[in-house]
Design a protein around this motif. Structure first.
Motif, PDB file in Angstrom:
ATOM      1  N   PRO A 154      39.279 -73.709  -2.145  1.00 45.67           N
ATOM      2  CA  PRO A 154      39.446 -72.300  -2.506  1.00 45.67           C
ATOM      3  C   PRO A 154      40.671 -72.085  -3.389  1.00 45.67           C
ATOM      4  O   PRO A 154      41.642 -72.845  -3.316  1.00 45.67           O
ATOM      5  CB  PRO A 154      39.601 -71.609  -1.150  1.00 45.67           C
ATOM      6  N   ASN A 159      41.872 -68.413  -4.380  1.00 43.62           N
ATOM      7  CA  ASN A 159      42.583 -67.169  -4.071  1.00 43.62           C
ATOM      8  C   ASN A 159      42.707 -66.980  -2.560  1.00 43.62           C
ATOM      9  O   ASN A 159      41.869 -66.348  -1.921  1.00 43.62           O
ATOM     10  CB  ASN A 159      41.857 -65.976  -4.702  1.00 43.62           C
ATOM     11  N   ILE A 160      43.749 -67.542  -2.005  1.00 44.69           N
ATOM     12  CA  ILE A 160      43.985 -67.440  -0.567  1.00 44.69           C
ATOM     13  C   ILE A 160      44.558 -66.059  -0.262  1.00 44.69           C
ATOM     14  O   ILE A 160      45.457 -65.589  -0.963  1.00 44.69           O
ATOM     15  CB  ILE A 160      44.978 -68.525  -0.106  1.00 44.69           C
ATOM     16  N   PRO A 161      44.046 -65.367   0.755  1.00 50.38           N
ATOM     17  CA  PRO A 161      44.601 -64.050   1.102  1.00 50.38           C
ATOM     18  C   PRO A 161      46.110 -64.094   1.291  1.00 50.38           C
ATOM     19  O   PRO A 161      46.655 -65.057   1.838  1.00 50.38           O
ATOM     20  CB  PRO A 161      43.871 -63.708   2.414  1.00 50.38           C
ATOM     21  N   GLU A 162      46.774 -63.052   0.833  1.00 51.23           N
ATOM     22  CA  GLU A 162      48.232 -62.995   0.862  1.00 51.23           C
ATOM     23  C   GLU A 162      48.776 -63.181   2.285  1.00 51.23           C
ATOM     24  O   GLU A 162      48.300 -62.569   3.232  1.00 51.23           O
ATOM     25  CB  GLU A 162      48.717 -61.653   0.308  1.00 51.23           C
ATOM     26  N   PHE A 215      41.535 -57.571   3.820  1.00 46.83           N
ATOM     27  CA  PHE A 215      41.764 -58.024   2.448  1.00 46.83           C
ATOM     28  C   PHE A 215      40.684 -57.556   1.478  1.00 46.83           C
ATOM     29  O   PHE A 215      40.824 -57.739   0.269  1.00 46.83           O
ATOM     30  CB  PHE A 215      41.856 -59.555   2.406  1.00 46.83           C
ATOM     31  N   ALA A 216      39.628 -56.971   1.971  1.00 51.77           N
ATOM     32  CA  ALA A 216      38.543 -56.498   1.110  1.00 51.77           C
ATOM     33  C   ALA A 216      37.903 -55.281   1.775  1.00 51.77           C
ATOM     34  O   ALA A 216      37.010 -55.422   2.609  1.00 51.77           O
ATOM     35  CB  ALA A 216      37.503 -57.593   0.875  1.00 51.77           C
ATOM     36  N   GLU A 254      35.018 -56.282  -3.495  1.00 50.92           N
ATOM     37  CA  GLU A 254      36.289 -57.001  -3.538  1.00 50.92           C
ATOM     38  C   GLU A 254      36.190 -58.406  -2.969  1.00 50.92           C
ATOM     39  O   GLU A 254      37.112 -59.218  -3.127  1.00 50.92           O
ATOM     40  CB  GLU A 254      37.351 -56.219  -2.760  1.00 50.92           C
ATOM     41  N   TYR A 288      41.332 -67.004   7.657  1.00 51.08           N
ATOM     42  CA  TYR A 288      40.410 -67.127   6.521  1.00 51.08           C
ATOM     43  C   TYR A 288      39.886 -68.550   6.538  1.00 51.08           C
ATOM     44  O   TYR A 288      40.661 -69.502   6.672  1.00 51.08           O
ATOM     45  CB  TYR A 288      41.172 -66.843   5.235  1.00 51.08           C
ATOM     46  N   VAL A 315      32.230 -68.434   3.871  1.00 52.74           N
ATOM     47  CA  VAL A 315      33.599 -67.932   3.945  1.00 52.74           C
ATOM     48  C   VAL A 315      33.700 -66.905   5.061  1.00 52.74           C
ATOM     49  O   VAL A 315      32.800 -66.075   5.241  1.00 52.74           O
ATOM     50  CB  VAL A 315      34.055 -67.308   2.604  1.00 52.74           C
ATOM     51  N   TYR A 336      37.921 -63.660  -3.303  1.00 51.70           N
ATOM     52  CA  TYR A 336      38.344 -64.638  -2.306  1.00 51.70           C
ATOM     53  C   TYR A 336      37.340 -65.783  -2.140  1.00 51.70           C
ATOM     54  O   TYR A 336      37.526 -66.650  -1.275  1.00 51.70           O
ATOM     55  CB  TYR A 336      38.573 -63.943  -0.968  1.00 51.70           C
ATOM     56  N   LEU A 359      36.243 -63.942   5.975  1.00 48.96           N
ATOM     57  CA  LEU A 359      37.301 -63.180   5.317  1.00 48.96           C
ATOM     58  C   LEU A 359      37.626 -61.930   6.117  1.00 48.96           C
ATOM     59  O   LEU A 359      36.756 -61.073   6.312  1.00 48.96           O
ATOM     60  CB  LEU A 359      36.845 -62.784   3.905  1.00 48.96           C
TER      61      LEU A 359
END
Length: 237
Positions: free
Chosen positions: A62, A64-67, A217-218, A223, A141, A211, A227, A213
């Protein structure tokens, strides 16, 4: 090469979703190799004697790893040909009591889903335990890649478990909005309707992907694809 921890993980062959129930239909054991980081994964893939792994000269990971998320482990299941990346926010820290409970319970992992399977402890509702379970399930995630390369065939085998078909920017995804009630089936009627994470399944270049998620984050499904982006990494000797 860093040490590899061999574990046997009990796995559900399938799960079904209706009225908030996520029952375990079948259980089997699947050898799983657990790695600490990408360097260990690279070394593992480079030295593996498994013919299907040895045939790989690169792997997907992956982008774009969640912040705020940190990599906690990478799992490889050679029999199922899965590589799964686990990232965690660290908001959930298991207590000694919770660790003890997990040690005496079966570990249920599904090849079709990230949903925790039902067990006797979840049949007894406790607001405190429910809150902890929801926190735990919204804390990570996960990105899973099936490197077998028969993505469409694998997709069709589990299609009934994969959620609502959704097209975003020309790509078809199967998205399940997992609610609090789905992870805590014993919640009182009318409670637990908030979505805590998405399960997303899709195929790309004839590979199958999963995934998990967290919804934080979305807020909208549009959105989600951010991710799901990935990149190839070469296996360096």
């Amino acid at each position: 090469m860093k040490s590899i921890n061999k574990v046997l993980a009990g796995a559900a062959a399938a799960v079904v979703l209706f009225t908030g129930c996520v029952p375990l239909l079948e259980e089997q054991t699947t050898p799983t190799d657990t790695l600490e980081n990408y360097e260990a994964l690279n070394a593992y893939l480079d030295s593996s004697e498994d013919q299907r792994i040895a045939a790989l000269d690169r792997y997907l990971a992956p982008v774009n790893i969640p912040e705020g998320m940190s990599l906690t482990k990478i799992e490889v299941q050679p029999e199922r040909q899965f590589i799964t990346y686990y990232y965690n926010l660290g908001e959930y820290v298991a207590t000694a009591e919770e660790i003890a409970e997990e040690m005496v319970e079966d570990i249920d992992l599904s090849m079709f889903s990230f949903f925790p399977t039902s067990n006797s402890s979840r049949d007894r509702y406790s607001p405190e335990k429910a809150e902890r379970t929801i926190l735990k399930e919204s804390d990570d995630y996960q990105f899973r890649w099936s490197y077998e390369g028969s993505g469409q065939e694998l997709l069709e085998k589990g299609l009934e478990y994969y959620g609502t078909e959704t097209e975003i920017d020309g790509q078809t995804y199967y998205i399940t909005e997992v609610t609090e009630r789905m992870v805590v089936p014993s919640m009182p009627e009318g409670e637990g309707l908030d979505v805590i994470f998405y399960q997303v399944v899709w195929t790309q270049d004839d590979y199958l992907f999963f995934v998990k998620l967290p919804k934080k984050f979305a807020e909208t499904v549009e959105e989600i694809p951010f991710y799901l982006q990935m990149q190839w990494k070469d296996i360096a000797p």
